[in-house]
Structures are given as C-alpha cells and as structure tokens.
Write a protein that holds these residues in place. Structure first.
Motif, PDB file in Angstrom:
ATOM      1  N   LYS A  21      -2.557  -4.324  -0.484  1.00 57.24           N
ATOM      2  CA  LYS A  21      -1.689  -4.662  -1.701  1.00 57.24           C
ATOM      3  C   LYS A  21      -1.205  -3.946  -2.279  1.00 57.24           C
ATOM      4  O   LYS A  21      -1.972  -2.699  -3.273  1.00 57.24           O
ATOM      5  N   HIS A  22       0.218  -2.887  -1.834  1.00 55.39           N
ATOM      6  CA  HIS A  22       0.776  -1.742  -1.935  1.00 55.39           C
ATOM      7  C   HIS A  22       1.272  -1.910  -3.545  1.00 55.39           C
ATOM      8  O   HIS A  22       1.217  -1.082  -4.513  1.00 55.39           O
ATOM      9  N   SER A  23       1.594  -3.244  -3.764  1.00 59.75           N
ATOM     10  CA  SER A  23       1.451  -3.236  -4.993  1.00 59.75           C
ATOM     11  C   SER A  23       1.603  -4.628  -5.825  1.00 59.75           C
ATOM     12  O   SER A  23       1.677  -5.610  -5.667  1.00 59.75           O
ATOM     13  N   GLN A  43      -6.694  -2.126  -4.258  1.00 59.17           N
ATOM     14  CA  GLN A  43      -5.725  -2.483  -3.966  1.00 59.17           C
ATOM     15  C   GLN A  43      -5.935  -3.245  -2.572  1.00 59.17           C
ATOM     16  O   GLN A  43      -4.944  -3.819  -2.502  1.00 59.17           O
ATOM     17  N   LYS A  45      -5.905  -6.575  -0.844  1.00 60.29           N
ATOM     18  CA  LYS A  45      -5.156  -8.116  -1.217  1.00 60.29           C
ATOM     19  C   LYS A  45      -6.464  -8.956  -1.654  1.00 60.29           C
ATOM     20  O   LYS A  45      -6.785 -10.134  -2.490  1.00 60.29           O
ATOM     21  N   SER A  59      -2.680  -4.750 -14.004  1.00 62.28           N
ATOM     22  CA  SER A  59      -1.779  -3.765 -12.943  1.00 62.28           C
ATOM     23  C   SER A  59      -0.835  -2.548 -13.733  1.00 62.28           C
ATOM     24  O   SER A  59       0.321  -2.832 -12.868  1.00 62.28           O
TER      25      SER A  59
END
Length: 96
Positions: A21-23, A43, A45, A59
């Motif tokens: 999950k990059h962002s 990061q 998922k 986050s």
C-alpha cells in the motif's frame, strides 16, 4: 547498481503474494520512539497495526491531520506542519 547482493535485496521486498500500500504512508509512533526508521511492513496491505505494540498504525498526524509524506522527506522525526514528534504520536494510537 545499488551495491546489494540479490539475496539481501529479496529480503527487503514484501513476501510473495503480499501487496504493498504505497499511500497513505503509515507509521507506529511507539516503534519510531525506539528506532528512528520506517518499517516496510507498515506499508503491507494486510498490515493494520503494529504487532510489537498492538497499536493501529497512523496515516496522518493526529494533531493537525496532515498526511505523512514519503519517509525520505521526513525531517527530524516530526510532523512538517505542527512539529509534533512521531514518538509523541504514540499516545494517540488506538489498540487493535
């Protein structure tokens, strides 16, 4: 090119079948207080919290709600807007 052997580079990647999950960029303030580095596992998922501290990952800054920039841009281990340290943010993390 990066001066790492192939096995070491492989160890730095997520396990096979685990997506990234990059962002948003996520972090554990309690971990950051112990060791000043971003953990790749934050990061993944499938990761919702810190296994070491049993806390949900953050986050965004819990004080001013600014999303975290990529770790390479982190300056002094604190929010770039309100200057709350990542370590101080641990008190805002909820158990998971």
């Amino acid at each position: 090119m990066v001066e790492l052997d192939a096995e070491r580079l492989r160890q730095m990647l997520p396990p096979e079948g685990v997506g990234m999950k990059h962002s948003p960029i996520r972090l554990c303030g309690a971990c950051y207080a112990e060791s000043v580095c971003h953990k790749i596992e934050w990061q993944f998922k499938k990761t919702v919290g810190c296994d070491r501290h049993q806390l949900r990952l953050l986050s965004k800054c819990p004080v001013c709600e600014k999303p975290f920039p990529i770790p390479a841009l982190w300056m002094d281990g604190q929010c770039q807007r309100c200057f709350t340290s990542f370590a101080e943010m641990a008190k805002y993390q909820k158990p998971y």
